[in-house]
Design an enzyme around this catalytic site. Structure first.
Site, PDB file in Angstrom:
ATOM      1  N   GLU A  68       0.811  -1.220   0.000  1.00  0.00           N
ATOM      2  CA  GLU A  68       0.000   0.000   0.000  1.00  0.00           C
ATOM      3  C   GLU A  68       0.848   1.276   0.000  1.00  0.00           C
ATOM      4  O   GLU A  68       0.536   2.240  -0.695  1.00  0.00           O
ATOM      5  CB  GLU A  68      -0.886  -0.033   1.249  1.00  0.00           C
ATOM      6  CG  GLU A  68      -2.047   0.928   1.192  1.00  0.00           C
ATOM      7  CD  GLU A  68      -2.933   0.757   2.419  1.00  0.00           C
ATOM      8  OE1 GLU A  68      -3.418  -0.372   2.644  1.00  0.00           O
ATOM      9  OE2 GLU A  68      -3.120   1.736   3.146  1.00  0.00           O
ATOM     10  N   ASP A  69       1.928   1.289   0.737  1.00  0.00           N
ATOM     11  CA  ASP A  69       2.658   2.549   0.948  1.00  0.00           C
ATOM     12  C   ASP A  69       4.026   2.653   0.296  1.00  0.00           C
ATOM     13  O   ASP A  69       4.642   3.717   0.317  1.00  0.00           O
ATOM     14  CB  ASP A  69       2.821   2.809   2.453  1.00  0.00           C
ATOM     15  CG  ASP A  69       1.485   3.104   3.123  1.00  0.00           C
ATOM     16  OD1 ASP A  69       0.556   3.526   2.416  1.00  0.00           O
ATOM     17  OD2 ASP A  69       1.385   2.915   4.340  1.00  0.00           O
TER      18      ASP A  69
END
Ligand code: ZN
Length: 185
Positions: free
Chosen positions: A61-62
């Protein structure tokens, strides 16, 4: 053990330029390490795929890590847990938060544990180092949303559930009191 340490090394590299949102500027890697630590120290979890996935839970996700990279380094199982707890970043933030509540009951056992550890660690962060620029109302909304995710997860691991409820109660009191002091006038 080897896989878990390798996950720590890999995640530290991927998150190396990121900091937590709090004003203290804590390195990002502290967060996934805390989640894995909670699962082991409080929840008694020793499954190395679950612990590795806890450390890697924000890499897709990051940091733009690809699922294929996780599969080739850590195996299908770890990659699957990480993907289960990763939001679809194409969607608007509010929609993602709504989906997290909706999806919580359908996650695998390992993914539910990681979510639970993530909620505990994030509530603690909002209390001890609130994200810069978050007014009290937003901190309170974050607590309420975390409780909705928690309820969706259902029975998972009694010691971790107890810890969540304790952190929630204490933290909610502290955060609400911040509102009280700024709302004097
Ligand atoms: Zn997280």
């Amino acid at each position: 053990m080897k896989k878990v340490l390798e996950a720590a090394l890999f995640a530290a590299g991927k998150h190396r330029n990121q900091k937590r949102k709090g004003v203290d500027g804590t390195p990002y890697i502290n967060h996934p390490l805390e989640v894995a630590y909670l699962l082991n120290a409080v929840g008694g979890i020793t499954d190395e795929d679950i612990l590795s996935a806890a450390i890697l839970h924000d890499t897709v996700e990051d940091t733009g890590t690809s699922p294929e990279e996780l599969v080739s380094r850590f195996g299908e199982e770890v990659a699957r847990y990480v993907l289960e707890v990763s939001d679809d970043k194409q969607l608007p933030k509010e929609e993602r938060k709504r989906l997290q509540v909706e999806h919580a009951p359908h996650l695998s056992y390992g993914a539910r544990l990681i979510k639970l550890g993530d909620r505990i660690a994030n509530l603690r962060s909002v209390v001890s180092e609130p994200p810069a620029g978050w007014p009290v109302e937003r901190q309170i909304r974050y607590f309420e949303w975390s409780r909705a995710v928690f309820k969706g997860l259902g029975p998972t691991n009694p010691p971790l559930e107890e810890l969540f409820l304790r952190e929630f109660d204490e933290g909610f009191r502290i955060v609400s009191a911040r509102g009280g002091s700024s709302a004097v006038f």
